[in-house]
Motif scaffolding. Structure first.
Motif, PDB file in Angstrom:
ATOM      1  N   PHE A  28      44.939  13.796  20.716  1.00 29.76           N
ATOM      2  CA  PHE A  28      46.107  13.305  19.984  1.00 29.76           C
ATOM      3  C   PHE A  28      47.401  13.310  20.803  1.00 29.76           C
ATOM      4  O   PHE A  28      48.391  12.725  20.385  1.00 29.76           O
ATOM      5  N   TYR A  29      47.421  14.020  21.930  1.00 35.87           N
ATOM      6  CA  TYR A  29      48.652  14.075  22.733  1.00 35.87           C
ATOM      7  C   TYR A  29      48.732  12.957  23.775  1.00 35.87           C
ATOM      8  O   TYR A  29      49.660  12.917  24.570  1.00 35.87           O
ATOM      9  N   GLN A  30      47.727  12.082  23.792  1.00 34.45           N
ATOM     10  CA  GLN A  30      47.795  10.937  24.706  1.00 34.45           C
ATOM     11  C   GLN A  30      48.798   9.912  24.167  1.00 34.45           C
ATOM     12  O   GLN A  30      49.152   9.946  22.989  1.00 34.45           O
ATOM     13  N   GLY A  63      42.544  13.244  28.393  1.00 29.93           N
ATOM     14  CA  GLY A  63      43.079  14.531  27.937  1.00 29.93           C
ATOM     15  C   GLY A  63      43.311  15.378  29.165  1.00 29.93           C
ATOM     16  O   GLY A  63      43.583  14.833  30.242  1.00 29.93           O
ATOM     17  N   VAL A  64      43.156  16.691  29.027  1.00 28.59           N
ATOM     18  CA  VAL A  64      43.405  17.559  30.181  1.00 28.59           C
ATOM     19  C   VAL A  64      42.108  18.219  30.660  1.00 28.59           C
ATOM     20  O   VAL A  64      41.069  18.113  30.002  1.00 28.59           O
ATOM     21  N   LYS A  65      42.211  18.894  31.812  1.00 30.48           N
ATOM     22  CA  LYS A  65      41.003  19.327  32.519  1.00 30.48           C
ATOM     23  C   LYS A  65      40.121  20.268  31.693  1.00 30.48           C
ATOM     24  O   LYS A  65      38.898  20.120  31.695  1.00 30.48           O
ATOM     25  N   GLY A  88      46.320  19.362  34.129  1.00 29.77           N
ATOM     26  CA  GLY A  88      45.940  20.737  33.811  1.00 29.77           C
ATOM     27  C   GLY A  88      46.523  21.175  32.491  1.00 29.77           C
ATOM     28  O   GLY A  88      46.656  20.376  31.552  1.00 29.77           O
ATOM     29  N   CYS A  89      46.889  22.457  32.390  1.00 32.93           N
ATOM     30  CA  CYS A  89      47.446  22.996  31.140  1.00 32.93           C
ATOM     31  C   CYS A  89      48.161  24.292  31.513  1.00 32.93           C
ATOM     32  O   CYS A  89      47.545  25.175  32.126  1.00 32.93           O
ATOM     33  N   SER A  90      49.448  24.383  31.182  1.00 33.41           N
ATOM     34  CA  SER A  90      50.208  25.581  31.581  1.00 33.41           C
ATOM     35  C   SER A  90      49.625  26.832  30.938  1.00 33.41           C
ATOM     36  O   SER A  90      49.669  27.918  31.504  1.00 33.41           O
ATOM     37  N   LEU A  91      49.059  26.683  29.751  1.00 37.70           N
ATOM     38  CA  LEU A  91      48.469  27.823  29.051  1.00 37.70           C
ATOM     39  C   LEU A  91      47.195  28.283  29.776  1.00 37.70           C
ATOM     40  O   LEU A  91      47.018  29.475  30.055  1.00 37.70           O
ATOM     41  N   VAL A 116      40.035  27.684  23.553  1.00 39.60           N
ATOM     42  CA  VAL A 116      39.394  26.653  24.390  1.00 39.60           C
ATOM     43  C   VAL A 116      40.290  26.215  25.560  1.00 39.60           C
ATOM     44  O   VAL A 116      39.806  25.714  26.577  1.00 39.60           O
ATOM     45  N   ASN A 117      41.611  26.449  25.427  1.00 37.72           N
ATOM     46  CA  ASN A 117      42.556  26.081  26.502  1.00 37.72           C
ATOM     47  C   ASN A 117      42.457  27.087  27.655  1.00 37.72           C
ATOM     48  O   ASN A 117      43.377  27.847  27.947  1.00 37.72           O
ATOM     49  N   THR A 118      41.305  27.103  28.316  1.00 36.93           N
ATOM     50  CA  THR A 118      41.063  27.992  29.455  1.00 36.93           C
ATOM     51  C   THR A 118      40.098  27.298  30.410  1.00 36.93           C
ATOM     52  O   THR A 118      39.380  26.377  30.022  1.00 36.93           O
ATOM     53  N   THR A 174      51.484  31.500  27.316  1.00 36.19           N
ATOM     54  CA  THR A 174      52.113  30.537  26.387  1.00 36.19           C
ATOM     55  C   THR A 174      51.960  29.117  26.936  1.00 36.19           C
ATOM     56  O   THR A 174      51.676  28.927  28.112  1.00 36.19           O
ATOM     57  N   CYS A 175      52.218  28.177  26.065  1.00 37.26           N
ATOM     58  CA  CYS A 175      52.227  26.763  26.455  1.00 37.26           C
ATOM     59  C   CYS A 175      53.673  26.335  26.669  1.00 37.26           C
ATOM     60  O   CYS A 175      54.533  26.643  25.847  1.00 37.26           O
ATOM     61  N   HIS A 176      53.933  25.610  27.744  1.00 37.57           N
ATOM     62  CA  HIS A 176      55.318  25.231  28.083  1.00 37.57           C
ATOM     63  C   HIS A 176      55.927  24.261  27.073  1.00 37.57           C
ATOM     64  O   HIS A 176      57.142  24.120  27.019  1.00 37.57           O
ATOM     65  N   VAL A 177      55.100  23.592  26.288  1.00 42.38           N
ATOM     66  CA  VAL A 177      55.636  22.665  25.274  1.00 42.38           C
ATOM     67  C   VAL A 177      55.999  23.457  24.010  1.00 42.38           C
ATOM     68  O   VAL A 177      57.131  23.402  23.516  1.00 42.38           O
ATOM     69  N   HIS A 178      55.047  24.230  23.538  1.00 42.21           N
ATOM     70  CA  HIS A 178      55.222  24.876  22.227  1.00 42.21           C
ATOM     71  C   HIS A 178      56.211  26.031  22.231  1.00 42.21           C
ATOM     72  O   HIS A 178      56.794  26.343  21.200  1.00 42.21           O
ATOM     73  N   PRO A 202      50.238  26.371  15.619  1.00 39.23           N
ATOM     74  CA  PRO A 202      50.279  27.838  15.781  1.00 39.23           C
ATOM     75  C   PRO A 202      50.571  28.326  17.196  1.00 39.23           C
ATOM     76  O   PRO A 202      50.753  29.527  17.397  1.00 39.23           O
ATOM     77  N   GLU A 203      50.633  27.417  18.182  1.00 38.82           N
ATOM     78  CA  GLU A 203      51.047  27.836  19.525  1.00 38.82           C
ATOM     79  C   GLU A 203      52.563  28.037  19.604  1.00 38.82           C
ATOM     80  O   GLU A 203      53.085  28.460  20.636  1.00 38.82           O
ATOM     81  N   CYS A 204      53.296  27.693  18.529  1.00 41.22           N
ATOM     82  CA  CYS A 204      54.763  27.881  18.543  1.00 41.22           C
ATOM     83  C   CYS A 204      55.099  29.354  18.343  1.00 41.22           C
ATOM     84  O   CYS A 204      54.322  30.111  17.768  1.00 41.22           O
ATOM     85  N   GLU A 268      57.004  16.737  25.140  1.00 37.13           N
ATOM     86  CA  GLU A 268      55.847  15.988  25.635  1.00 37.13           C
ATOM     87  C   GLU A 268      55.126  16.854  26.656  1.00 37.13           C
ATOM     88  O   GLU A 268      55.767  17.508  27.488  1.00 37.13           O
ATOM     89  N   CYS A 269      53.812  16.864  26.602  1.00 38.13           N
ATOM     90  CA  CYS A 269      53.030  17.642  27.567  1.00 38.13           C
ATOM     91  C   CYS A 269      52.910  16.822  28.854  1.00 38.13           C
ATOM     92  O   CYS A 269      52.244  15.780  28.882  1.00 38.13           O
ATOM     93  N   SER A 270      53.564  17.308  29.911  1.00 37.26           N
ATOM     94  CA  SER A 270      53.586  16.556  31.173  1.00 37.26           C
ATOM     95  C   SER A 270      52.173  16.382  31.739  1.00 37.26           C
ATOM     96  O   SER A 270      51.917  15.414  32.460  1.00 37.26           O
TER      97      SER A 270
HETATM   98 FE1  SF4 Z   1      48.161  22.883  27.467  1.00 37.15          FE
HETATM   99 FE2  SF4 Z   1      50.427  22.988  26.122  1.00 37.15          FE
HETATM  100 FE3  SF4 Z   1      49.650  20.684  27.160  1.00 37.15          FE
HETATM  101 FE4  SF4 Z   1      48.345  21.749  25.041  1.00 37.15          FE
HETATM  102  S1  SF4 Z   1      50.451  20.987  25.104  1.00 37.15           S
HETATM  103  S2  SF4 Z   1      47.429  20.845  26.870  1.00 37.15           S
HETATM  104  S3  SF4 Z   1      48.520  23.935  25.528  1.00 37.15           S
HETATM  105  S4  SF4 Z   1      50.210  22.540  28.303  1.00 37.15           S
END
Ligand code: SF4
Ligand code: 13P
Length: 317
Positions: A28-30, A63-65, A88-91, A116-118, A174-178, A202-204, A268-270
């Protein structure tokens, strides 16, 4: 207006998909255009379920890796492609395998519940995986006296702890967006739109969760806007989800919750936004970049993901 070039890529992607028996799974973040060309759009749980059950030879992950890796773990016989390996994913990056192993040693005798974000390496060190759609239910499925480690998101972990009252030690990621959403700016927005409902992933962080009318995963937020009768929502998650909300209910208003720094565009998730139509086209054409995982890691990571899938299926999630 779509450019000629974008139309060209879309036509070519459709042709390549049919020729190669490939499916595109998109989070959904695409961007909206990518969501629209995907065979399936969903949250991380639904995308894992789809990856595990489809008849394609190739899965292209928009999506991400960690999502593409999860698809590969669940469907090792398929070719899994990710159009940009830097997505990738900052989390996920906040939890490295060496550090996590030390953390597990420092907290022995606990069941390891991992979001799952690992990376696949972290999954291989886990007892059971969860997503934001099922984290509470996964923890509740464990015996009441079981001591738990939750990693890597401290906000989701804190949310689960508050909901379940279980004995949980939480990894500090943490996630850099939330983590960037500003409580003050959200409350200002609410003052200007008093009828708006505040809906929050819930990541907020806790102060933002505390003012929420509803908290849930991306698909739960979408479902809420589908059923709820309000006309306006302040949406505290990555803004890509608004595309589906608008598609389903175009007459409602969806206001992206503002980040602390109004100039940064951080809602926005970079990483997610590294995926473009052109990269999808080139990736399908060349069948790379492709996800490859160490066989031992893959097999170890399969167990906790399958455990999650079984529990989710039993609970009808
Ligand atoms: Fe990872 Fe945050 Fe992007 Fe989700 S929004 S994929 S947790 S960096
Ligand atoms: P969902 O589980 O709601 O899809 O969220 C995934 C994610 O990366 C949140 O930032």
């Amino acid at each position: 207006m779509k450019t000629q070039t974008s139309d060209h890529y879309i036509t070519e992607i459709k042709r390549l998909k049919a020729e190669k028996n490939a499916v595109i799974l998109a989070h959904f973040y695409q961007t909206g255009d990518i969501q629209d060309i995907a065979d399936f759009v969903g949250d991380s749980l639904a995308l894992s379920q789809k990856a595990a059950a489809n008849s394609a030879d190739i899965i292209l992950f928009a999506g991400v890796k960690f999502m593409a890796e999860t698809a590969k773990i669940l469907a090792p016989e398929k070719k899994v492609l990710l159009p940009d390996m830097n997505a990738g994913c900052s989390l996920a990056d906040s939890c490295k395998a060496d550090d996590f192993e030390k953390f597990l040693k420092a907290n022995p005798g606990r069941t390891v519940v991992t979001y799952v974000n690992t990376s696949a390496e972290i999954k291989a060190l886990s007892d059971i995986i969860c997503t934001s759609s099922n984290a509470v239910q996964i923890v509740e499925s464990l015996p009441a006296d079981e001591k738990i480690i939750f990693a890597p998101d401290r906000n989701l972990g804190n949310y689960v702890l508050n909901k379940t009252g279980r004995d949980i030690v939480i990894w500090n990621g943490t996630c850099h967006v939330h983590e960037e959403f500003s409580l003050e700016a959200i409350l200002r927005m609410k003052k200007e739109n008093p009828d708006a409902k505040i809906i929050v992933h819930p990541e907020c962080e806790l102060p933002v969760r505390m003012v929420a009318d509803f908290i849930g995963s991306t698909s739960a937020l979408l479902n809420f806007t589908r059923k709820d009768e309000s006309k306006t929502y302040i949406v505290a998650t990555e803004a890509g989800i608004i595309h589906q909300m608008k598609k389903e209910n175009p007459l409602k208003n969806y206001l992206p919750a503002p980040p602390r720094d109004s100039t940064c565009g951080c809602s926005e998730c970079s990483f997610m936004k590294l995926i473009t139509m052109e990269k999808i086209y080139r990736c399908l054409l060349n069948e790379k970049p492709e996800i490859h995982l160490d066989k031992e890691i893959l097999l170890k990571a399969q167990k906790p993901i399958r455990r999650m899938m079984e529990i989710s299926e039993k609970l009808g999630l």
